[in-house]
Motif scaffolding. Structure first.
Motif, PDB file in Angstrom:
ATOM      1  N   ILE A   6      47.609  78.242  96.360  1.00 21.07           N
ATOM      2  CA  ILE A   6      46.896  79.524  96.447  1.00 21.07           C
ATOM      3  C   ILE A   6      46.737  80.087  95.032  1.00 21.07           C
ATOM      4  CG2 ILE A   6      46.936  81.865  97.387  1.00 21.07           C
ATOM      5  CD1 ILE A   6      48.921  80.750  99.532  1.00 21.07           C
ATOM      6  N   SER A   7      45.500  80.212  94.585  1.00 24.76           N
ATOM      7  CA  SER A   7      45.222  80.761  93.247  1.00 24.76           C
ATOM      8  C   SER A   7      44.734  82.201  93.399  1.00 24.76           C
ATOM      9  CB  SER A   7      44.156  79.915  92.538  1.00 24.76           C
ATOM     10  OG  SER A   7      44.573  78.577  92.414  1.00 24.76           O
ATOM     11  N   LEU A   8      45.558  83.146  93.024  1.00 21.70           N
ATOM     12  CA  LEU A   8      45.171  84.555  93.102  1.00 21.70           C
ATOM     13  C   LEU A   8      44.302  84.920  91.897  1.00 21.70           C
ATOM     14  CD1 LEU A   8      48.640  86.027  94.121  1.00 21.70           C
ATOM     15  CD2 LEU A   8      46.741  85.372  95.625  1.00 21.70           C
ATOM     16  N   TYR A   9      43.305  85.754  92.133  1.00 19.55           N
ATOM     17  CA  TYR A   9      42.390  86.124  91.051  1.00 19.55           C
ATOM     18  C   TYR A   9      42.200  87.642  91.002  1.00 19.55           C
ATOM     19  CZ  TYR A   9      38.304  86.357  88.039  1.00 19.55           C
ATOM     20  OH  TYR A   9      37.447  86.659  87.009  1.00 19.55           O
ATOM     21  N   TRP A  10      42.431  88.200  89.815  1.00 18.25           N
ATOM     22  CA  TRP A  10      42.255  89.650  89.644  1.00 18.25           C
ATOM     23  C   TRP A  10      41.436  89.962  88.386  1.00 18.25           C
ATOM     24  CZ3 TRP A  10      44.092  91.292  84.941  1.00 18.25           C
ATOM     25  CH2 TRP A  10      45.027  90.468  84.303  1.00 18.25           C
ATOM     26  N   GLY A  11      40.878  88.920  87.741  1.00 15.81           N
ATOM     27  CA  GLY A  11      40.287  89.058  86.407  1.00 15.81           C
ATOM     28  C   GLY A  11      39.092  89.976  86.299  1.00 15.81           C
ATOM     29  N   ASP A  12      38.438  90.283  87.433  1.00 10.88           N
ATOM     30  CA  ASP A  12      37.260  91.145  87.342  1.00 10.88           C
ATOM     31  C   ASP A  12      37.557  92.608  87.651  1.00 10.88           C
ATOM     32  OD1 ASP A  12      37.867  90.660  89.958  1.00 10.88           O
ATOM     33  OD2 ASP A  12      35.847  90.060  90.577  1.00 10.88           O
ATOM     34  N   ALA A  13      38.804  92.929  87.984  1.00 10.95           N
ATOM     35  CA  ALA A  13      39.138  94.301  88.387  1.00 10.95           C
ATOM     36  C   ALA A  13      39.087  95.292  87.224  1.00 10.95           C
ATOM     37  CB  ALA A  13      40.529  94.336  89.031  1.00 10.95           C
ATOM     38  N   ASN A  14      39.463  94.814  86.031  1.00 10.10           N
ATOM     39  CA  ASN A  14      39.535  95.703  84.867  1.00 10.10           C
ATOM     40  C   ASN A  14      38.262  95.722  84.026  1.00 10.10           C
ATOM     41  OD1 ASN A  14      42.151  96.055  85.668  1.00 10.10           O
ATOM     42  ND2 ASN A  14      43.060  94.879  83.996  1.00 10.10           N
ATOM     43  N   LYS A  15      37.386  94.759  84.262  1.00  5.85           N
ATOM     44  CA  LYS A  15      36.256  94.562  83.363  1.00  5.85           C
ATOM     45  C   LYS A  15      35.332  95.782  83.214  1.00  5.85           C
ATOM     46  CE  LYS A  15      33.032  90.983  81.925  1.00  5.85           C
ATOM     47  NZ  LYS A  15      32.028  91.911  81.439  1.00  5.85           N
ATOM     48  N   PRO A  16      34.984  96.498  84.270  1.00  3.00           N
ATOM     49  CA  PRO A  16      34.086  97.658  84.094  1.00  3.00           C
ATOM     50  C   PRO A  16      34.634  98.692  83.127  1.00  3.00           C
ATOM     51  CG  PRO A  16      34.213  97.062  86.411  1.00  3.00           C
ATOM     52  CD  PRO A  16      35.247  96.246  85.714  1.00  3.00           C
ATOM     53  N   GLU A  17      35.930  98.983  83.215  1.00  2.11           N
ATOM     54  CA  GLU A  17      36.525  99.986  82.322  1.00  2.11           C
ATOM     55  C   GLU A  17      36.561  99.480  80.879  1.00  2.11           C
ATOM     56  OE1 GLU A  17      37.192 103.013  83.189  1.00  2.11           O
ATOM     57  OE2 GLU A  17      36.669 102.621  85.276  1.00  2.11           O
ATOM     58  N   GLU A  18      36.875  98.208  80.688  1.00  4.35           N
ATOM     59  CA  GLU A  18      36.897  97.647  79.338  1.00  4.35           C
ATOM     60  C   GLU A  18      35.494  97.624  78.732  1.00  4.35           C
ATOM     61  OE1 GLU A  18      38.842  93.887  79.340  1.00  4.35           O
ATOM     62  OE2 GLU A  18      40.731  94.710  80.084  1.00  4.35           O
ATOM     63  N   ASP A  19      34.496  97.326  79.558  1.00  2.00           N
ATOM     64  CA  ASP A  19      33.113  97.314  79.073  1.00  2.00           C
ATOM     65  C   ASP A  19      32.677  98.705  78.609  1.00  2.00           C
ATOM     66  OD1 ASP A  19      32.911  94.639  79.543  1.00  2.00           O
ATOM     67  OD2 ASP A  19      31.806  94.827  81.436  1.00  2.00           O
ATOM     68  N   LYS A  20      33.106  99.732  79.338  1.00  2.00           N
ATOM     69  CA  LYS A  20      32.781 101.114  78.951  1.00  2.00           C
ATOM     70  C   LYS A  20      33.396 101.443  77.594  1.00  2.00           C
ATOM     71  CE  LYS A  20      32.525 103.004  83.656  1.00  2.00           C
ATOM     72  NZ  LYS A  20      33.203 103.930  84.609  1.00  2.00           N
ATOM     73  N   LEU A  21      34.660 101.067  77.425  1.00  2.86           N
ATOM     74  CA  LEU A  21      35.344 101.351  76.170  1.00  2.86           C
ATOM     75  C   LEU A  21      34.676 100.609  75.014  1.00  2.86           C
ATOM     76  CD1 LEU A  21      37.644 102.480  74.460  1.00  2.86           C
ATOM     77  CD2 LEU A  21      39.063 100.555  75.215  1.00  2.86           C
ATOM     78  N   LEU A  22      34.358  99.339  75.221  1.00  7.22           N
ATOM     79  CA  LEU A  22      33.733  98.558  74.162  1.00  7.22           C
ATOM     80  C   LEU A  22      32.372  99.151  73.772  1.00  7.22           C
ATOM     81  CD1 LEU A  22      33.710  96.145  72.296  1.00  7.22           C
ATOM     82  CD2 LEU A  22      32.791  94.762  74.176  1.00  7.22           C
ATOM     83  N   LYS A  23      31.619  99.606  74.738  1.00  7.87           N
ATOM     84  CA  LYS A  23      30.312 100.199  74.451  1.00  7.87           C
ATOM     85  C   LYS A  23      30.456 101.438  73.577  1.00  7.87           C
ATOM     86  CE  LYS A  23      26.052 101.725  76.721  1.00  7.87           C
ATOM     87  NZ  LYS A  23      25.365 101.932  78.031  1.00  7.87           N
ATOM     88  N   ARG A  24      31.454 102.253  73.876  1.00 10.37           N
ATOM     89  CA  ARG A  24      31.692 103.462  73.063  1.00 10.37           C
ATOM     90  C   ARG A  24      32.112 103.081  71.649  1.00 10.37           C
ATOM     91  NH1 ARG A  24      34.963 105.168  77.652  1.00 10.37           N
ATOM     92  NH2 ARG A  24      33.701 106.352  79.123  1.00 10.37           N
TER      93      ARG A  24
END
Length: 322
Positions: free
Chosen positions: A47-65
Protein backbone atom coordinates in the motif's frame (compact mmCIF):
# COMPACT_ATOMS: atom_id res chain seq x y z
CA UNK A 1 -4.98 -16.94 5.72
CA UNK A 2 -2.95 -14.22 7.41
CA UNK A 3 -1.70 -11.36 5.23
CA UNK A 4 1.36 -9.13 5.52
CA UNK A 5 0.50 -5.51 4.72
CA UNK A 6 3.51 -3.39 3.77
CA UNK A 7 2.51 0.28 4.01
CA UNK A 8 4.67 2.99 2.45
CA UNK A 9 4.50 6.73 3.09
CA UNK A 10 6.66 9.11 1.10
CA UNK A 11 8.38 12.26 2.28
CA UNK A 12 9.67 15.27 0.41
CA UNK A 13 11.63 14.77 -2.78
CA UNK A 14 14.63 17.06 -2.37
CA UNK A 15 15.37 16.83 -6.07
CA UNK A 16 13.62 19.07 -8.56
CA UNK A 17 10.31 17.23 -8.93
CA UNK A 18 7.88 16.13 -6.25
CA UNK A 19 7.16 12.50 -5.52
CA UNK A 20 4.55 10.89 -7.77
CA UNK A 21 1.98 8.23 -6.86
CA UNK A 22 4.24 5.49 -8.22
CA UNK A 23 7.12 6.53 -5.94
CA UNK A 24 7.45 3.13 -4.20
CA UNK A 25 7.07 0.88 -7.25
CA UNK A 26 10.75 -0.05 -7.65
CA UNK A 27 11.17 -0.79 -3.96
CA UNK A 28 7.97 -2.87 -3.98
CA UNK A 29 9.18 -4.83 -7.02
CA UNK A 30 12.48 -5.57 -5.27
CA UNK A 31 10.86 -6.66 -2.00
CA UNK A 32 8.22 -8.77 -3.73
CA UNK A 33 10.80 -10.52 -5.90
CA UNK A 34 12.93 -11.27 -2.84
CA UNK A 35 9.96 -12.52 -0.80
CA UNK A 36 8.78 -14.72 -3.66
CA UNK A 37 12.20 -16.34 -3.97
CA UNK A 38 12.16 -17.38 -0.31
CA UNK A 39 8.50 -17.79 0.62
CA UNK A 40 6.21 -17.64 -2.43
CA UNK A 41 3.16 -18.75 -0.43
CA UNK A 42 3.25 -15.63 1.75
CA UNK A 43 0.09 -13.56 1.26
CA UNK A 44 1.17 -9.92 0.98
CA UNK A 45 -0.29 -6.60 -0.02
CA UNK A 46 1.60 -3.37 -0.71
CA UNK A 47 0.00 0.00 0.00
CA UNK A 48 1.61 3.26 -1.17
CA UNK A 49 0.08 6.25 0.59
CA UNK A 50 0.22 9.56 -1.27
CA UNK A 51 -0.16 13.05 0.17
CA UNK A 52 2.17 15.04 -2.13
CA UNK A 53 -0.50 17.23 -3.69
CA UNK A 54 -2.13 18.41 -0.44
CA UNK A 55 0.35 21.21 0.25
CA UNK A 56 1.04 22.33 -3.30
CA UNK A 57 -1.61 25.09 -3.64
CA UNK A 58 -0.34 26.93 -0.56
CA UNK A 59 3.31 26.60 -1.63
CA UNK A 60 2.44 27.86 -5.12
CA UNK A 61 0.79 30.95 -3.60
CA UNK A 62 3.86 31.68 -1.51
CA UNK A 63 6.24 31.20 -4.44
CA UNK A 64 4.17 33.54 -6.61
CA UNK A 65 4.38 36.28 -3.97
CA UNK A 66 8.14 35.78 -3.63
CA UNK A 67 8.65 36.03 -7.37
CA UNK A 68 6.79 39.34 -7.40
CA UNK A 69 9.50 40.86 -5.23
CA UNK A 70 12.21 42.81 -7.14
CA UNK A 71 14.71 41.40 -4.64
CA UNK A 72 13.95 37.81 -5.60
CA UNK A 73 15.79 38.12 -8.92
CA UNK A 74 18.95 39.11 -7.06
CA UNK A 75 18.97 36.00 -4.88
CA UNK A 76 21.50 33.24 -5.43
CA UNK A 77 20.40 29.62 -5.93
CA UNK A 78 16.89 30.67 -6.99
CA UNK A 79 16.11 27.32 -8.59
CA UNK A 80 17.22 25.49 -5.45
CA UNK A 81 15.12 27.83 -3.30
CA UNK A 82 12.05 27.49 -5.52
CA UNK A 83 12.15 23.72 -5.72
CA UNK A 84 14.12 21.61 -3.21
CA UNK A 85 14.18 24.07 -0.31
CA UNK A 86 10.59 25.24 -0.82
CA UNK A 87 9.36 21.65 -0.92
CA UNK A 88 11.19 20.48 2.18
CA UNK A 89 10.73 23.47 4.47
CA UNK A 90 7.33 24.32 3.00
CA UNK A 91 5.90 20.86 3.51
CA UNK A 92 7.20 20.80 7.07
CA UNK A 93 5.76 24.20 7.97
CA UNK A 94 2.42 23.54 6.28
CA UNK A 95 1.96 20.12 7.87
CA UNK A 96 2.56 21.53 11.34
CA UNK A 97 -0.38 23.87 10.75
CA UNK A 98 -3.56 22.01 11.62
CA UNK A 99 -5.40 23.38 8.59
CA UNK A 100 -3.13 21.95 5.88
CA UNK A 101 -2.00 19.09 8.11
CA UNK A 102 -5.64 17.99 8.30
CA UNK A 103 -5.79 17.74 4.49
CA UNK A 104 -2.80 15.40 4.54
CA UNK A 105 -4.25 13.26 7.30
CA UNK A 106 -7.69 13.00 5.67
CA UNK A 107 -6.11 11.90 2.38
CA UNK A 108 -4.03 9.23 4.14
CA UNK A 109 -7.02 7.96 6.13
CA UNK A 110 -9.15 7.62 2.99
CA UNK A 111 -6.46 5.58 1.24
CA UNK A 112 -5.98 3.29 4.24
CA UNK A 113 -9.73 2.80 4.56
CA UNK A 114 -9.87 1.63 0.95
CA UNK A 115 -6.79 -0.60 1.18
CA UNK A 116 -7.08 -2.32 4.57
CA UNK A 117 -9.70 -4.93 5.52
CA UNK A 118 -12.60 -3.86 7.72
CA UNK A 119 -12.18 -7.05 9.74
CA UNK A 120 -8.52 -8.16 9.66
CA UNK A 121 -7.62 -11.80 10.24
CA UNK A 122 -6.11 -12.59 13.66
CA UNK A 123 -2.66 -13.30 12.23
CA UNK A 124 -2.42 -10.27 9.92
CA UNK A 125 0.77 -8.22 10.22
CA UNK A 126 1.67 -4.66 9.25
CA UNK A 127 5.08 -3.33 8.24
CA UNK A 128 5.51 0.44 8.01
CA UNK A 129 8.05 1.92 5.58
CA UNK A 130 8.40 5.70 5.86
CA UNK A 131 10.67 8.10 4.00
CA UNK A 132 11.93 11.54 5.02
CA UNK A 133 9.18 13.88 6.25
CA UNK A 134 6.79 10.93 5.88
CA UNK A 135 8.29 9.48 9.07
CA UNK A 136 7.31 12.64 10.93
CA UNK A 137 3.78 12.53 9.48
CA UNK A 138 3.43 8.85 10.35
CA UNK A 139 4.42 9.21 14.00
CA UNK A 140 2.54 12.47 14.39
CA UNK A 141 -0.71 10.91 13.12
CA UNK A 142 -0.35 7.82 15.28
CA UNK A 143 0.83 9.36 18.53
CA UNK A 144 0.68 13.17 18.81
CA UNK A 145 -1.83 14.62 21.26
CA UNK A 146 -2.52 17.57 18.98
CA UNK A 147 -5.09 15.47 17.06
CA UNK A 148 -7.13 14.62 20.17
CA UNK A 149 -9.35 17.70 19.80
CA UNK A 150 -12.80 16.63 18.43
CA UNK A 151 -13.24 20.05 16.80
CA UNK A 152 -10.40 19.45 14.32
CA UNK A 153 -11.36 18.54 10.72
CA UNK A 154 -9.03 15.53 10.81
CA UNK A 155 -10.09 14.27 14.25
CA UNK A 156 -12.27 11.45 12.90
CA UNK A 157 -9.67 10.50 10.28
CA UNK A 158 -6.93 10.24 12.90
CA UNK A 159 -9.18 8.15 15.12
CA UNK A 160 -9.89 5.73 12.25
CA UNK A 161 -6.18 5.40 11.44
CA UNK A 162 -5.31 4.69 15.06
CA UNK A 163 -8.12 2.14 15.37
CA UNK A 164 -6.61 0.20 12.47
CA UNK A 165 -3.32 -0.55 14.24
CA UNK A 166 -3.11 -2.87 17.25
CA UNK A 167 -1.67 -1.19 20.32
CA UNK A 168 -2.50 2.39 19.36
CA UNK A 169 -4.93 4.30 21.55
CA UNK A 170 -7.91 4.78 21.92
CA UNK A 171 -8.61 1.06 21.14
CA UNK A 172 -5.26 -0.67 21.63
CA UNK A 173 -6.61 -4.23 21.35
CA UNK A 174 -8.09 -3.76 17.89
CA UNK A 175 -6.55 -3.56 14.43
CA UNK A 176 -3.63 -5.15 12.61
CA UNK A 177 -0.57 -5.91 14.68
CA UNK A 178 2.50 -3.86 13.82
CA UNK A 179 5.41 -6.20 13.04
CA UNK A 180 8.17 -3.86 11.92
CA UNK A 181 9.10 -0.23 11.26
CA UNK A 182 11.49 0.94 8.55
CA UNK A 183 12.58 4.57 8.26
CA UNK A 184 14.61 5.96 5.36
CA UNK A 185 16.35 9.32 5.36
CA UNK A 186 14.51 10.27 8.52
CA UNK A 187 14.82 13.55 10.46
CA UNK A 188 12.69 12.19 13.31
CA UNK A 189 15.67 12.32 15.68
CA UNK A 190 14.80 15.98 16.15
CA UNK A 191 11.64 14.98 18.01
CA UNK A 192 14.02 14.41 20.91
CA UNK A 193 14.24 18.20 21.17
CA UNK A 194 10.54 18.39 22.06
CA UNK A 195 11.38 16.75 25.38
CA UNK A 196 13.88 19.44 26.32
CA UNK A 197 11.71 21.20 28.90
CA UNK A 198 12.16 22.00 32.56
CA UNK A 199 10.71 19.77 35.24
CA UNK A 200 8.18 22.47 36.12
CA UNK A 201 6.98 22.72 32.49
CA UNK A 202 6.79 18.95 32.19
CA UNK A 203 4.67 18.72 35.31
CA UNK A 204 2.16 21.20 33.90
CA UNK A 205 1.54 19.67 30.49
CA UNK A 206 2.79 17.47 27.68
CA UNK A 207 3.58 19.23 24.41
CA UNK A 208 0.81 18.55 21.90
CA UNK A 209 3.38 17.62 19.23
CA UNK A 210 5.13 15.16 21.56
CA UNK A 211 4.85 11.61 20.21
CA UNK A 212 6.65 9.86 23.04
CA UNK A 213 3.92 8.96 25.62
CA UNK A 214 1.65 7.12 23.16
CA UNK A 215 4.55 5.62 21.19
CA UNK A 216 5.99 4.19 24.37
CA UNK A 217 2.58 2.76 25.29
CA UNK A 218 2.35 1.09 21.86
CA UNK A 219 5.82 -0.43 22.14
CA UNK A 220 5.08 -1.84 25.59
CA UNK A 221 1.75 -3.26 24.38
CA UNK A 222 3.45 -4.89 21.39
CA UNK A 223 6.29 -6.20 23.54
CA UNK A 224 3.79 -8.13 25.68
CA UNK A 225 1.69 -9.27 22.70
CA UNK A 226 4.80 -10.51 20.87
CA UNK A 227 5.84 -12.74 23.78
CA UNK A 228 8.32 -10.18 25.13
CA UNK A 229 10.08 -9.86 21.78
CA UNK A 230 11.27 -6.38 20.78
CA UNK A 231 9.83 -4.71 17.68
CA UNK A 232 12.26 -4.63 14.71
CA UNK A 233 13.07 -1.11 13.51
CA UNK A 234 15.54 -0.52 10.69
CA UNK A 235 16.69 3.04 10.05
CA UNK A 236 18.38 3.50 6.66
CA UNK A 237 20.95 6.25 6.18
CA UNK A 238 22.74 7.16 2.97
CA UNK A 239 26.06 8.83 3.98
CA UNK A 240 25.39 11.73 1.60
CA UNK A 241 21.81 12.36 2.72
CA UNK A 242 21.71 15.60 4.74
CA UNK A 243 18.22 14.80 6.09
CA UNK A 244 19.07 11.35 7.50
CA UNK A 245 20.16 10.94 11.12
CA UNK A 246 20.96 7.95 13.35
CA UNK A 247 18.17 6.74 15.65
CA UNK A 248 19.63 3.75 17.48
CA UNK A 249 21.13 5.94 20.21
CA UNK A 250 18.20 8.39 20.25
CA UNK A 251 15.01 6.34 20.46
CA UNK A 252 15.90 4.31 23.58
CA UNK A 253 16.31 7.55 25.52
CA UNK A 254 13.08 8.84 24.03
CA UNK A 255 10.69 5.91 24.52
CA UNK A 256 12.55 2.81 25.69
CA UNK A 257 14.52 3.55 28.83
CA UNK A 258 14.94 -0.16 29.62
CA UNK A 259 16.08 -0.82 26.03
CA UNK A 260 13.84 -3.87 25.76
CA UNK A 261 10.94 -2.81 23.52
CA UNK A 262 12.90 -2.02 20.35
CA UNK A 263 15.37 -3.88 18.19
CA UNK A 264 16.50 -0.71 16.40
CA UNK A 265 19.45 -0.68 14.03
CA UNK A 266 20.93 2.12 11.94
CA UNK A 267 21.87 0.74 8.53
CA UNK A 268 24.16 2.71 6.22
CA UNK A 269 23.33 2.17 2.56
CA UNK A 270 26.13 1.83 0.05
CA UNK A 271 27.54 4.42 -2.32
CA UNK A 272 27.23 2.12 -5.31
CA UNK A 273 26.81 5.10 -7.61
CA UNK A 274 30.14 6.65 -6.61
CA UNK A 275 33.74 5.45 -6.65
CA UNK A 276 35.73 5.44 -3.38
CA UNK A 277 37.82 8.29 -4.73
CA UNK A 278 34.78 10.48 -5.37
CA UNK A 279 33.33 9.65 -1.94
CA UNK A 280 36.51 10.89 -0.27
CA UNK A 281 36.62 13.95 -2.50
CA UNK A 282 33.10 15.23 -1.88
CA UNK A 283 32.17 13.90 1.57
CA UNK A 284 33.36 17.02 3.40
CA UNK A 285 32.76 19.59 0.70
CA UNK A 286 29.87 21.66 -0.61
CA UNK A 287 29.57 19.10 -3.41
CA UNK A 288 28.17 16.72 -0.81
CA UNK A 289 25.24 19.07 -0.27
CA UNK A 290 24.62 19.29 -4.01
CA UNK A 291 24.63 15.50 -4.20
CA UNK A 292 22.36 15.29 -1.15
CA UNK A 293 19.09 15.43 -3.10
CA UNK A 294 20.02 12.33 -5.09
CA UNK A 295 21.18 10.59 -1.91
CA UNK A 296 17.93 11.46 -0.15
CA UNK A 297 15.87 9.78 -2.86
CA UNK A 298 18.16 6.78 -3.34
CA UNK A 299 16.44 4.47 -0.85
CA UNK A 300 13.58 3.65 -3.25
CA UNK A 301 16.01 1.82 -5.53
CA UNK A 302 18.52 0.56 -2.96
CA UNK A 303 19.42 -3.11 -2.92
CA UNK A 304 20.49 -2.72 0.71
CA UNK A 305 17.01 -1.49 1.68
CA UNK A 306 15.28 -4.29 -0.25
CA UNK A 307 17.40 -6.95 1.42
CA UNK A 308 17.03 -5.62 4.96
CA UNK A 309 13.25 -5.08 4.79
CA UNK A 310 12.71 -8.50 3.23
CA UNK A 311 14.78 -10.21 5.91
CA UNK A 312 12.66 -8.64 8.63
CA UNK A 313 9.36 -9.52 6.92
CA UNK A 314 10.44 -13.15 6.44
CA UNK A 315 11.73 -13.44 9.99
CA UNK A 316 8.51 -12.03 11.43
CA UNK A 317 6.38 -14.29 9.23
CA UNK A 318 8.35 -17.51 9.21
CA UNK A 319 11.57 -17.53 11.30
CA UNK A 320 13.05 -20.44 9.34
CA UNK A 321 12.57 -18.69 5.97
CA UNK A 322 14.85 -15.70 6.63
Amino acid sequence: MATDYVVFIHGVNTREEREVKTYADKLIEGIDREVASHLPSLARKYISLYWGDANKPEEDKLLKRLQQSPTWKKMWFRKFREQQLMQFVGDAALYISRHVGSKVVIAIAQQLREALPTHPAPGDRMHLVAHSWGTVILFDVLFAARWDNPDLPAYESVRKIRQGIFGVKPEPLHGIRLSSIHTMGSPIAFFNLINVVSGEEQAKQIATHDITPQLEALLEQLYQARGQKPLPWRNFIHPGDPVAYPLATIMPDLVDGKQQFLDIQDMVTSNADLSDFLVQLISNSFLAVLHGGDAHGSYWESRDVVKAITEVILRETHPLAA
